[in-house]
Design a protein around this motif. Structure first.
Motif, PDB file in Angstrom:
ATOM      1  N   VAL A  46       0.839  -1.208   0.000  1.00  0.00           N
ATOM      2  CA  VAL A  46       0.000   0.000   0.000  1.00  0.00           C
ATOM      3  C   VAL A  46       0.871   1.255   0.000  1.00  0.00           C
ATOM      4  O   VAL A  46       0.627   2.209  -0.757  1.00  0.00           O
ATOM      5  CB  VAL A  46      -0.938  -0.001   1.228  1.00  0.00           C
ATOM      6  CG1 VAL A  46      -1.658   1.347   1.344  1.00  0.00           C
ATOM      7  CG2 VAL A  46      -1.948  -1.128   1.128  1.00  0.00           C
ATOM      8  N   GLU A  47       1.915   1.243   0.830  1.00  0.00           N
ATOM      9  CA  GLU A  47       2.811   2.398   0.913  1.00  0.00           C
ATOM     10  C   GLU A  47       3.546   2.616  -0.406  1.00  0.00           C
ATOM     11  O   GLU A  47       3.743   3.764  -0.832  1.00  0.00           O
ATOM     12  CB  GLU A  47       3.820   2.187   2.041  1.00  0.00           C
ATOM     13  CG  GLU A  47       4.658   3.415   2.343  1.00  0.00           C
ATOM     14  CD  GLU A  47       5.620   3.206   3.489  1.00  0.00           C
ATOM     15  OE1 GLU A  47       6.391   4.144   3.799  1.00  0.00           O
ATOM     16  OE2 GLU A  47       5.623   2.100   4.075  1.00  0.00           O
ATOM     17  N   ALA A  48       3.934   1.528  -1.064  1.00  0.00           N
ATOM     18  CA  ALA A  48       4.636   1.645  -2.352  1.00  0.00           C
ATOM     19  C   ALA A  48       3.729   2.263  -3.410  1.00  0.00           C
ATOM     20  O   ALA A  48       4.167   3.103  -4.208  1.00  0.00           O
ATOM     21  CB  ALA A  48       5.128   0.272  -2.805  1.00  0.00           C
ATOM     22  N   GLU A  49       2.466   1.853  -3.435  1.00  0.00           N
ATOM     23  CA  GLU A  49       1.520   2.422  -4.399  1.00  0.00           C
ATOM     24  C   GLU A  49       1.337   3.923  -4.163  1.00  0.00           C
ATOM     25  O   GLU A  49       1.297   4.716  -5.109  1.00  0.00           O
ATOM     26  CB  GLU A  49       0.180   1.698  -4.291  1.00  0.00           C
ATOM     27  CG  GLU A  49       0.223   0.247  -4.778  1.00  0.00           C
ATOM     28  CD  GLU A  49      -1.090  -0.477  -4.564  1.00  0.00           C
ATOM     29  OE1 GLU A  49      -1.976   0.089  -3.869  1.00  0.00           O
ATOM     30  OE2 GLU A  49      -1.239  -1.595  -5.067  1.00  0.00           O
ATOM     31  N   GLN A  50       1.221   4.306  -2.900  1.00  0.00           N
ATOM     32  CA  GLN A  50       1.059   5.731  -2.576  1.00  0.00           C
ATOM     33  C   GLN A  50       2.307   6.523  -2.950  1.00  0.00           C
ATOM     34  O   GLN A  50       2.220   7.601  -3.536  1.00  0.00           O
ATOM     35  CB  GLN A  50       0.760   5.877  -1.085  1.00  0.00           C
ATOM     36  CG  GLN A  50      -0.576   5.283  -0.659  1.00  0.00           C
ATOM     37  CD  GLN A  50      -0.764   5.282   0.847  1.00  0.00           C
ATOM     38  OE1 GLN A  50       0.187   5.470   1.610  1.00  0.00           O
ATOM     39  NE2 GLN A  50      -1.995   5.078   1.293  1.00  0.00           N
ATOM     40  N   LYS A  51       3.478   5.971  -2.617  1.00  0.00           N
ATOM     41  CA  LYS A  51       4.735   6.661  -2.907  1.00  0.00           C
ATOM     42  C   LYS A  51       4.973   6.763  -4.410  1.00  0.00           C
ATOM     43  O   LYS A  51       5.492   7.766  -4.908  1.00  0.00           O
ATOM     44  CB  LYS A  51       5.893   5.928  -2.235  1.00  0.00           C
ATOM     45  CG  LYS A  51       7.205   6.709  -2.205  1.00  0.00           C
ATOM     46  CD  LYS A  51       7.098   7.916  -1.279  1.00  0.00           C
ATOM     47  CE  LYS A  51       6.941   7.537   0.165  1.00  0.00           C
ATOM     48  NZ  LYS A  51       6.957   8.693   1.070  1.00  0.00           N
ATOM     49  N   ARG A  52       4.583   5.719  -5.144  1.00  0.00           N
ATOM     50  CA  ARG A  52       4.751   5.744  -6.604  1.00  0.00           C
ATOM     51  C   ARG A  52       3.872   6.831  -7.226  1.00  0.00           C
ATOM     52  O   ARG A  52       4.293   7.511  -8.173  1.00  0.00           O
ATOM     53  CB  ARG A  52       4.393   4.374  -7.188  1.00  0.00           C
ATOM     54  CG  ARG A  52       4.964   4.111  -8.572  1.00  0.00           C
ATOM     55  CD  ARG A  52       4.641   2.716  -9.056  1.00  0.00           C
ATOM     56  NE  ARG A  52       5.288   1.705  -8.219  1.00  0.00           N
ATOM     57  CZ  ARG A  52       4.640   0.862  -7.428  1.00  0.00           C
ATOM     58  NH1 ARG A  52       3.317   0.914  -7.350  1.00  0.00           N
ATOM     59  NH2 ARG A  52       5.284  -0.031  -6.712  1.00  0.00           N
ATOM     60  N   ASP A  53       2.682   7.012  -6.695  1.00  0.00           N
ATOM     61  CA  ASP A  53       1.789   8.061  -7.189  1.00  0.00           C
ATOM     62  C   ASP A  53       2.372   9.442  -6.896  1.00  0.00           C
ATOM     63  O   ASP A  53       2.346  10.343  -7.757  1.00  0.00           O
ATOM     64  CB  ASP A  53       0.415   7.912  -6.526  1.00  0.00           C
ATOM     65  CG  ASP A  53      -0.591   8.918  -7.053  1.00  0.00           C
ATOM     66  OD1 ASP A  53      -0.834   8.936  -8.268  1.00  0.00           O
ATOM     67  OD2 ASP A  53      -1.128   9.702  -6.241  1.00  0.00           O
ATOM     68  N   ILE A  54       2.919   9.623  -5.689  1.00  0.00           N
ATOM     69  CA  ILE A  54       3.544  10.898  -5.329  1.00  0.00           C
ATOM     70  C   ILE A  54       4.745  11.180  -6.225  1.00  0.00           C
ATOM     71  O   ILE A  54       4.950  12.309  -6.690  1.00  0.00           O
ATOM     72  CB  ILE A  54       3.970  10.892  -3.848  1.00  0.00           C
ATOM     73  CG1 ILE A  54       2.738  10.803  -2.943  1.00  0.00           C
ATOM     74  CG2 ILE A  54       4.785  12.134  -3.508  1.00  0.00           C
ATOM     75  CD1 ILE A  54       3.066  10.593  -1.474  1.00  0.00           C
ATOM     76  N   LEU A  55       5.548  10.144  -6.487  1.00  0.00           N
ATOM     77  CA  LEU A  55       6.724  10.300  -7.340  1.00  0.00           C
ATOM     78  C   LEU A  55       6.327  10.684  -8.762  1.00  0.00           C
ATOM     79  O   LEU A  55       6.958  11.554  -9.383  1.00  0.00           O
ATOM     80  CB  LEU A  55       7.528   8.998  -7.359  1.00  0.00           C
ATOM     81  CG  LEU A  55       8.733   8.938  -8.313  1.00  0.00           C
ATOM     82  CD1 LEU A  55       9.732  10.043  -7.998  1.00  0.00           C
ATOM     83  CD2 LEU A  55       9.395   7.566  -8.252  1.00  0.00           C
ATOM     84  N   THR A  56       5.283  10.070  -9.281  1.00  0.00           N
ATOM     85  CA  THR A  56       4.817  10.380 -10.635  1.00  0.00           C
ATOM     86  C   THR A  56       4.404  11.846 -10.748  1.00  0.00           C
ATOM     87  O   THR A  56       4.742  12.536 -11.716  1.00  0.00           O
ATOM     88  CB  THR A  56       3.630   9.474 -11.016  1.00  0.00           C
ATOM     89  OG1 THR A  56       4.043   8.102 -10.959  1.00  0.00           O
ATOM     90  CG2 THR A  56       3.131   9.784 -12.416  1.00  0.00           C
ATOM     91  N   LYS A  57       3.689  12.331  -9.742  1.00  0.00           N
ATOM     92  CA  LYS A  57       3.252  13.736  -9.754  1.00  0.00           C
ATOM     93  C   LYS A  57       4.444  14.677  -9.617  1.00  0.00           C
ATOM     94  O   LYS A  57       4.499  15.729 -10.268  1.00  0.00           O
ATOM     95  CB  LYS A  57       2.252  13.974  -8.631  1.00  0.00           C
ATOM     96  CG  LYS A  57       0.926  13.239  -8.836  1.00  0.00           C
ATOM     97  CD  LYS A  57      -0.008  13.435  -7.655  1.00  0.00           C
ATOM     98  CE  LYS A  57      -1.321  12.692  -7.880  1.00  0.00           C
ATOM     99  NZ  LYS A  57      -2.234  12.802  -6.712  1.00  0.00           N
ATOM    100  N   ALA A  58       5.402  14.316  -8.769  1.00  0.00           N
ATOM    101  CA  ALA A  58       6.591  15.156  -8.577  1.00  0.00           C
ATOM    102  C   ALA A  58       7.417  15.224  -9.864  1.00  0.00           C
ATOM    103  O   ALA A  58       7.954  16.278 -10.221  1.00  0.00           O
ATOM    104  CB  ALA A  58       7.437  14.614  -7.430  1.00  0.00           C
ATOM    105  N   LEU A  59       7.530  14.103 -10.556  1.00  0.00           N
ATOM    106  CA  LEU A  59       8.249  14.087 -11.831  1.00  0.00           C
ATOM    107  C   LEU A  59       7.563  14.974 -12.864  1.00  0.00           C
ATOM    108  O   LEU A  59       8.229  15.688 -13.634  1.00  0.00           O
ATOM    109  CB  LEU A  59       8.343  12.654 -12.367  1.00  0.00           C
ATOM    110  CG  LEU A  59       9.502  11.804 -11.840  1.00  0.00           C
ATOM    111  CD1 LEU A  59       9.317  10.348 -12.265  1.00  0.00           C
ATOM    112  CD2 LEU A  59      10.839  12.336 -12.345  1.00  0.00           C
ATOM    113  N   ALA A  60       6.236  14.924 -12.879  1.00  0.00           N
ATOM    114  CA  ALA A  60       5.487  15.745 -13.833  1.00  0.00           C
ATOM    115  C   ALA A  60       5.749  17.230 -13.592  1.00  0.00           C
ATOM    116  O   ALA A  60       5.966  18.007 -14.535  1.00  0.00           O
ATOM    117  CB  ALA A  60       3.992  15.444 -13.721  1.00  0.00           C
TER     118      ALA A  60
END
Length: 213
Positions: A46-60
Motif C-alpha cells: 500500500v505504501e509503495a503504491e502511494q509513494k509511486r503516485d507521489i513520485l509520478t506527480k513530482a516528476l510531472a
C-alpha cells in the motif's frame, strides 16, 4: 504413516511425544511469524503504491518546469548550465531487520536546502524550480526503492515461512502423530499379550498346586 527406524518402546514413545510437541510449537511460532510478515507486506504494498503516485506527480512538476525553462532560455543554454553543475544524487544504502528478515534502508544524502551551483546567466526561476523539484524526486526515488525492496524481501520470506509451515503441518506433525499412535498400539498389544501370558502361567501354577494336593 509412522516414521521409519523407530522402535516401539516406551522410551521412543516419550521421545516422539516430545518431538511432536516441539513440531507443533514450531508450527505455531512460524504461523505467527508468517502473519506478522504478511501484515508488513500488505503495508509495504500500500505504501509503495502511494509513494509511486507521489513520485509520478513530482516528476510531472519537475519536467514541466524544465520544459518551461527550455522554452524561455533555449534547450542548449539550459543543457550547458545543467551539465556544468557538480550537483549529484547520492544515496546511503544500509539494512534493517523485520522479524529476522533483512530489508534495505535507502536514504538520500542530498541536503534539502542545497542551492543550484550553475551560473545564473542564461538560466531563470523555472530552472531553479526544476532543480528543487528534482531534489524531491531523488528523495522519493530512494524512499520508493526502500519500500519496494522491503516488499520484495518480505514476499520471499512469507513464501519460505509458508513452505516450512506446510512441511510441519502436513508432513512432520502427522508423521509424528501417527508414530505416537503406532507405538501406543504396539505397546498396548504387548501389554495384552503379557497379561494373557501371565494369566496362563498363574493358571498353570494353580493347576499344578491343585494336582499336587
Amino acid at each position: 504413516m509412522p516414521i521409519d527406524n523407530v522402535s516401539p518402546t516406551r522410551i521412543s514413545l516419550i521421545q516422539t511425544k516430545k518431538t511432536l510437541k516441539l513440531a507443533e510449537t514450531g508450527r505455531e511460532v512460524l504461523e505467527h511469524k508468517r502473519d506478522i510478515l504478511l501484515r508488513e507486506l500488505r503495508n509495504s504494498i500500500v505504501e509503495a503504491e502511494q509513494k509511486r503516485d507521489i513520485l509520478t506527480k513530482a516528476l510531472a512538476v519537475a519536467y514541466q518546469s524544465l520544459r518551461e525553462a527550455n522554452i524561455s532560455k533555449g534547450s542548449e543554454n539550459i543543457s550547458n548550465a545543467v551539465l556544468g553543475s557538480p550537483s549529484r544524487a547520492n544515496y546511503y544504502v544500509d539494512a534493517r531487520s523485520i522479524m529476522g528478515v533483512v530489508v534495505p534502508l535507502v536514504k538520500t544524502q542530498t541536503e534539502h536546502n542545497v542551492k543550484p551551483e550553475y551560473g545564473f546567466l542564461n538560466t531563470n526561476s523555472d530552472l531553479d524550480k526544476a532543480f528543487r523539484q528534482f531534489l524531491i524526486v531523488f528523495e522519493l526515488i530512494g524512499e520508493l526503492a526502500k519500500i519496494e525492496g522491503t516488499a520484495f524481501q518480505l514476499a520471499n520470506a512469507v513464501n519460505r515461512t509458508q513452505r516450512r509451515v506446510n512441511a510441519l503441518k502436513y508432513v512432520l506433525v502427522p508423521k509424528y502423530h501417527d508414530t505416537v499412535k503406532w507405538i501406543e498400539l504396539v505397546l498396548e498389544e504387548k501389554e495384552r499379550e503379557e497379561f494373557i501370558r501371565t494369566k496362563r502361567i498363574k493358571n498353570m501354577l494353580k493347576a499344578r498346586q491343585q494336582t499336587s494336593t
